[in-house]
Write a protein that holds these residues in place. Structure first.
Motif, PDB file in Angstrom:
ATOM      1  N   ASP A 151      -8.988   3.790  -7.834  1.00 57.84           N
ATOM      2  CA  ASP A 151      -9.749   2.742  -7.132  1.00 57.84           C
ATOM      3  C   ASP A 151     -11.241   3.018  -7.210  1.00 57.84           C
ATOM      4  OD1 ASP A 151     -10.822   4.212  -4.847  1.00 57.84           O
ATOM      5  OD2 ASP A 151      -8.830   4.140  -3.920  1.00 57.84           O
ATOM      6  N   THR A 170      -6.502  10.654  10.365  1.00 56.69           N
ATOM      7  CA  THR A 170      -6.851   9.294   9.947  1.00 56.69           C
ATOM      8  C   THR A 170      -8.288   8.983  10.308  1.00 56.69           C
ATOM      9  OG1 THR A 170      -6.342   6.944  10.162  1.00 56.69           O
ATOM     10  CG2 THR A 170      -5.924   8.302  12.097  1.00 56.69           C
ATOM     11  N   SER A 171      -8.923   8.153   9.482  1.00 55.56           N
ATOM     12  CA  SER A 171     -10.276   7.716   9.801  1.00 55.56           C
ATOM     13  C   SER A 171     -10.233   6.320  10.420  1.00 55.56           C
ATOM     14  CB  SER A 171     -11.096   7.674   8.515  1.00 55.56           C
ATOM     15  OG  SER A 171     -10.458   6.807   7.590  1.00 55.56           O
ATOM     16  N   LYS A 172      -9.000   5.804  10.692  1.00 54.38           N
ATOM     17  CA  LYS A 172      -8.881   4.386  11.030  1.00 54.38           C
ATOM     18  C   LYS A 172      -8.591   4.111  12.496  1.00 54.38           C
ATOM     19  CE  LYS A 172      -7.312   4.110   6.333  1.00 54.38           C
ATOM     20  NZ  LYS A 172      -6.198   3.906   5.411  1.00 54.38           N
ATOM     21  N   LYS A 176       5.674  -0.347   8.514  1.00 56.53           N
ATOM     22  CA  LYS A 176       4.604  -1.299   8.829  1.00 56.53           C
ATOM     23  C   LYS A 176       4.819  -2.667   8.149  1.00 56.53           C
ATOM     24  CE  LYS A 176       1.812   1.889   7.346  1.00 56.53           C
ATOM     25  NZ  LYS A 176       0.702   2.750   6.918  1.00 56.53           N
ATOM     26  N   PHE A 235      -2.897   3.244   9.777  1.00 58.17           N
ATOM     27  CA  PHE A 235      -3.419   3.666  11.085  1.00 58.17           C
ATOM     28  C   PHE A 235      -2.693   4.888  11.625  1.00 58.17           C
ATOM     29  CE2 PHE A 235      -0.420   0.167  11.591  1.00 58.17           C
ATOM     30  CZ  PHE A 235       0.512   0.678  12.457  1.00 58.17           C
ATOM     31  N   ARG A 236      -1.624   5.335  10.925  1.00 63.22           N
ATOM     32  CA  ARG A 236      -0.821   6.406  11.516  1.00 63.22           C
ATOM     33  C   ARG A 236      -1.215   7.792  11.029  1.00 63.22           C
ATOM     34  NH1 ARG A 236       4.984   3.389  10.924  1.00 63.22           N
ATOM     35  NH2 ARG A 236       4.608   1.849  12.551  1.00 63.22           N
ATOM     36  N   GLY A 237      -1.930   7.856   9.916  1.00 67.46           N
ATOM     37  CA  GLY A 237      -2.300   9.159   9.369  1.00 67.46           C
ATOM     38  C   GLY A 237      -1.091   9.943   8.919  1.00 67.46           C
ATOM     39  N   GLU A 238      -0.111   9.259   8.348  1.00 65.83           N
ATOM     40  CA  GLU A 238       1.127   9.933   7.955  1.00 65.83           C
ATOM     41  C   GLU A 238       1.413   9.862   6.471  1.00 65.83           C
ATOM     42  OE1 GLU A 238       4.279   9.648  11.630  1.00 65.83           O
ATOM     43  OE2 GLU A 238       4.231   8.014  10.177  1.00 65.83           O
ATOM     44  N   ALA A 239       0.831   8.852   5.798  1.00 60.22           N
ATOM     45  CA  ALA A 239       1.272   8.577   4.431  1.00 60.22           C
ATOM     46  C   ALA A 239       0.986   9.746   3.487  1.00 60.22           C
ATOM     47  CB  ALA A 239       0.625   7.298   3.922  1.00 60.22           C
ATOM     48  N   LEU A 240      -0.265  10.212   3.424  1.00 66.35           N
ATOM     49  CA  LEU A 240      -0.588  11.273   2.452  1.00 66.35           C
ATOM     50  C   LEU A 240       0.208  12.554   2.687  1.00 66.35           C
ATOM     51  CD1 LEU A 240      -4.405  10.984   1.609  1.00 66.35           C
ATOM     52  CD2 LEU A 240      -2.412  10.290   0.271  1.00 66.35           C
ATOM     53  N   ASN A 269      -4.188   2.299   1.026  1.00 64.87           N
ATOM     54  CA  ASN A 269      -5.332   3.188   1.278  1.00 64.87           C
ATOM     55  C   ASN A 269      -6.540   2.749   0.466  1.00 64.87           C
ATOM     56  OD1 ASN A 269      -4.070   4.812   3.134  1.00 64.87           O
ATOM     57  ND2 ASN A 269      -3.565   6.461   1.692  1.00 64.87           N
ATOM     58  N   ALA A 317     -10.166   1.372   1.771  1.00 64.07           N
ATOM     59  CA  ALA A 317     -11.421   2.030   1.365  1.00 64.07           C
ATOM     60  C   ALA A 317     -12.377   1.028   0.709  1.00 64.07           C
ATOM     61  CB  ALA A 317     -11.113   3.184   0.416  1.00 64.07           C
ATOM     62  N   MET A 351     -13.952  10.075  -0.684  1.00 65.13           N
ATOM     63  CA  MET A 351     -14.008  10.974   0.479  1.00 65.13           C
ATOM     64  C   MET A 351     -14.879  12.190   0.174  1.00 65.13           C
ATOM     65  SD  MET A 351     -10.048  11.120   1.749  1.00 65.13           S
ATOM     66  CE  MET A 351      -9.252  10.550   0.258  1.00 65.13           C
ATOM     67  N   GLU A 391       1.834   2.555   0.053  1.00 67.51           N
ATOM     68  CA  GLU A 391       0.943   3.350   0.910  1.00 67.51           C
ATOM     69  C   GLU A 391      -0.375   3.656   0.194  1.00 67.51           C
ATOM     70  OE1 GLU A 391       1.201   3.982   4.019  1.00 67.51           O
ATOM     71  OE2 GLU A 391       3.220   3.191   4.277  1.00 67.51           O
TER      72      GLU A 391
HETATM   73  N1  LIG Z   1      -8.041   5.890  -1.658  1.00 64.38           N
HETATM   74  C1  LIG Z   1      -8.712   6.355  -0.600  1.00 64.38           C
HETATM   75  N2  LIG Z   1     -10.050   6.206  -0.503  1.00 64.38           N
HETATM   76  C2  LIG Z   1     -10.752   6.680   0.552  1.00 64.38           C
HETATM   77  N3  LIG Z   1     -10.171   7.318   1.596  1.00 64.38           N
HETATM   78  C3  LIG Z   1      -8.839   7.500   1.582  1.00 64.38           C
HETATM   79  C4  LIG Z   1      -8.042   7.033   0.483  1.00 64.38           C
HETATM   80  N4  LIG Z   1      -6.756   7.376   0.745  1.00 64.38           N
HETATM   81  C5  LIG Z   1      -6.738   7.987   1.928  1.00 64.38           C
HETATM   82  N5  LIG Z   1      -7.988   8.078   2.457  1.00 64.38           N
HETATM   83  C6  LIG Z   1      -8.365   8.709   3.741  1.00 64.38           C
HETATM   84  O1  LIG Z   1      -7.310   9.567   4.113  1.00 64.38           O
HETATM   85  C7  LIG Z   1      -6.827   9.256   5.413  1.00 64.38           C
HETATM   86  C8  LIG Z   1      -5.352   9.548   5.480  1.00 64.38           C
HETATM   87  O2  LIG Z   1      -4.601   8.616   4.703  1.00 64.38           O
HETATM   88  P1  LIG Z   1      -3.126   8.260   5.145  1.00 64.38           P
HETATM   89  O3  LIG Z   1      -2.631   7.178   4.274  1.00 64.38           O
HETATM   90  O4  LIG Z   1      -2.358   9.504   5.239  1.00 64.38           O
HETATM   91  O5  LIG Z   1      -3.309   7.732   6.625  1.00 64.38           O
HETATM   92  P2  LIG Z   1      -3.831   6.310   7.150  1.00 64.38           P
HETATM   93  O6  LIG Z   1      -4.066   5.400   6.009  1.00 64.38           O
HETATM   94  O7  LIG Z   1      -4.976   6.575   8.027  1.00 64.38           O
HETATM   95  O8  LIG Z   1      -2.587   5.830   8.021  1.00 64.38           O
HETATM   96  P3  LIG Z   1      -1.102   5.450   7.498  1.00 64.38           P
HETATM   97  O9  LIG Z   1      -0.266   6.669   7.568  1.00 64.38           O
HETATM   98  O10 LIG Z   1      -0.663   4.390   8.433  1.00 64.38           O
HETATM   99  O11 LIG Z   1      -1.271   5.002   6.086  1.00 64.38           O
HETATM  100  C9  LIG Z   1      -7.215   7.824   5.647  1.00 64.38           C
HETATM  101  O12 LIG Z   1      -7.393   7.535   7.020  1.00 64.38           O
HETATM  102  C10 LIG Z   1      -8.531   7.711   4.864  1.00 64.38           C
HETATM  103  O13 LIG Z   1      -9.616   8.134   5.650  1.00 64.38           O
END
Ligand SMILES: Nc1ncnc2c1ncn2[C@@H]1O[C@H](COP(=O)(O)OP(=O)(O)OP(=O)(O)O)[C@@H](O)[C@H]1O
Ligand SMILES: [Mg+2]
Length: 580
Positions: free
Chosen positions: A59, A78-80, A301, A95-100, A34, A38, A64, A30
């Protein structure tokens, strides 16, 4: 009083974490995804104790702003993806905004990020925000995940040995590096470097980093397209195989996809070139309009749905079979001081090599040079019109191996394997274009079957009739054959008919003419070629070699074993110590 309550966000994140982050490798996946989303071109992964104690990803991507960094830890932030329509055109990995939020709920997570101005550092523990502060302004993101699963003991216990967890992460980073040869990846565990790619956008170089030069030299470049799909990648010579499907890597729009159907069609495309129980090394990059696929079908995914699967399978199959048919695959006997082959079956660290055997730098320079050569020529040099060279038989060893020579050295042909190949191709041809020549039988053959099998054969009678078998029903449970096509191996008619019927029963409602013909051909050719220990005359040897030369694939029997091997003059001289 009502019993249903909306659960708090920390608890619901922890529950989601059960799906999203299963083990340390899924956290790494995950986070690295990300970083890729980015637009980073350098990603460093540092682990302590296989990531169980700590995972740190650095990275050089977009970073952000403070506000976004705080939001990123909220569920569904999510920004995606902004609206319904976006869901059908996803080009990012996340795309789900769940990982973090999921990861932060089961660990201590420290996010340090900057877009190049003021940086931000945020600490979460067990899903709770602990602190926010300004930090340095280096553009990019560093995310550190400590004590994974400290608050979910069952999940912690579920982790296997540290070695197993590490091997999964190495495999993951290997595959990500294959997917993005333009990104420079590096991976460390307890400060030991385990893998790195150079980000030079040369896929074959990444293949070399993972599998080593012996394999890289035997990879073939394929490229092709149809209306919907573009494909490019590398496939191994049939002699380069592994005992698991792990080395078949399919990448769709930059996403590593584990799809049973794709793996199957790739493996099937090597049919009769290799043994059934072995799998080739393949890296295929598939590019497609995102609206043709659905990426939202798997909790982690990992799999996707293709709306034009058959077209994709045809394209893959055509590209691989065409490439294999163009190349000469006579196995060369090579003597080596150090036996490298035995490493292949060790438990993996890299997709392939064990960590300690990493190439030393001076050797690396030579490798780089050879890789460059290989990339530029894409191995096309191998292509020849005549598949087998002129061969002059000298004799037969133990009624089994035909010994031949020519100006390039010594060749051994497995007489039985060669006959099997010749007969196999003959039967495939005969079954594909059945003629009308039939042999009436003096004594019809009665084949008695259990009732369920009798029903299946009766249902599929037309298959036999199309092949020019004449059938009459004979009482209950018995099938009577009155005449058969002339090509049935004489002396083995009844046995051959039984085998054909067995194949019909086995395929039952999954009947497919091409597969059926192939199975019958393999079965009959095997039967016909069984005479081992047969001493044949030089003329017979010459005829056999001539027939073998005419085959589409003269290099292996239908079971994938080699028909011919080569000892070059040089190898022989090396063996006799005439050269060093
Ligand atoms: N390494 C990074 N560099 C820049 N922005 C990041 C980074 N990691 C996360 N983000 C920002 O944080 C948001 C949330 O990340 P998260 O992984 O939770 O959700 P996601 O990637 O949008 O979807 P998914 O849950 O499917 O991974 C991302 O949409 C992105 O905008
Ligand atoms: Mg993500």
């Amino acid at each position: 009083m009502s019993k249903i309550k909306i659960m708090n966000e920390i608890l619901s994140n922890k529950i989601a974490a059960g799906e999203v982050v299963e083990r340390s490798s899924s956290v790494v996946k995950e986070l690295v995804e990300n970083s890729i989303d980015a637009n980073s071109d350098e990603i460093k992964v540092e682990l302590i104790d296989s990531g169980v104690k700590e995972i740190k990803i650095t990275d050089n991507g977009s970073g952000m702003e403070k506000e976004d960094a705080l939001l990123a830890f909220s569920r569904h932030a999510t920004s995606k993806l902004y609206n319904d329509d976006d869901l059908y055109h996803i080009s990012s990995l996340g795309f789900r905004g769940e990982a973090l939020p999921s990861i932060a709920s089961v660990s201590e997570t420290i996010l340090k990020t900057s877009t190049g101005d003021v940086g931000t550092i945020i600490t979460y523990k067990g899903g709770k925000l602990i602190s926010t502060d300004n930090s340095d302004a280096r553009r990019g993101t560093v995310i550190t995940v400590k004590d994974l699963f400290y608050n979910t003991p069952a999940r912690l216990k579920y982790l296997k040995s540290l070695n197993t967890e590490l091997s999964l992460i190495v495999e993951l980073i290997n595959k990500l590096a294959l997917s993005y040869p333009n990104i420079k990846f590096s991976l460390y565990n307890n400060e030991k470097k385990l893998f790195n790619s150079d980000g030079s956008n040369n896929l074959l170089k990444v293949v070399n980093e993972i599998y080593g030069l012996d394999v890289t030299k035997k990879m073939l470049h394929i490229i092709g397209e149809n209306d919907d799909y573009d494909i490019e990648g590398f496939i191994s010579y049939p002699e380069i195989t592994r005992s698991t499907r792990n080395s078949i890597v399919t990448i769709v729009n930059g996403r590593i996809v584990k799809n049973i159907e794709l793996n199957k069609i790739i493996n099937d495309s090597y049919h009769t070139y290799k043994e059934e129980s072995r799998y080739p090394i393949v890296v295929l990059k598939i590019t497609v309009d995102p609206s043709i696929i659905d990426v939202n079908i798997h909790p982690a995914k990992q799999d996707i749905k293709f709306s034009k699967m058959e077209e994709l399978k045809d394209l893959i199959n055509n590209l691989i079979t065409k490439k294999l048919s163009e190349v000469t695959f006579i196995r060369n006997v090579e003597t080596k001081e150090k036996i490298i082959a035995s490493n292949y079956e060790k438990p993996i660290f890299n997709l392939e090599r064990t960590i300690d055997e990493h190439i030393v730098d001076s050797e690396q320079a030579v490798f780089d040079f050879e890789i460059k050569e290989n990339t530029e020529s894409y191995n096309e040099v191998e292509i020849t019109k005549e598949k087998l060279p002129e061969l002059y038989p000298i004799g037969v060893m133990r009624g089994t191996y035909i010994i031949c020579q020519n100006e390039n050295g010594l060749y051994l042909i497995d007489q039985h394997a060669a006959k099997e190949r010749i007969n196999y191709e003959l039967y495939v041809k005969l079954l594909g274009n059945p003629n009308n020549n039939i042999t009436d039988m003096l004594f019809p053959i009665n084949i008695e079957l259990p009732y369920n099998e009798y029903l299946i054969v009766n249902e599929n009678k037309n298959i036999l009739e199309n092949l020019n078998f004449q059938i009459a029903d004979f009482g209950i449970n018995t099938i009577t054959i009155k005449a058969h096509p002339t090509w049935l191996p004489s002396g083995y008619e009844e046995d051959a008919i039984r085998r054909i019927i067995d194949i019909i029963i086995m395929m039952n409602d999954k009947f497919n003419l091409e597969k059926f013909n192939e199975r019958v051909a393999i079965n009959l050719s095997c039967k016909l070629s069984i005479k081992a220990n047969e001493n044949i005359s030089i003329t017979e040897m010459e005829n056999l070699i001539d027939d073998l030369k005419k085959c589409n694939n003269p290099f292996s029997c239908p079971h994938g074993r080699p028909t011919i091997i080569h000892f070059s003059n040089y190898e022989l001289e090396k063996l006799f110590k005439r050269v060093l």
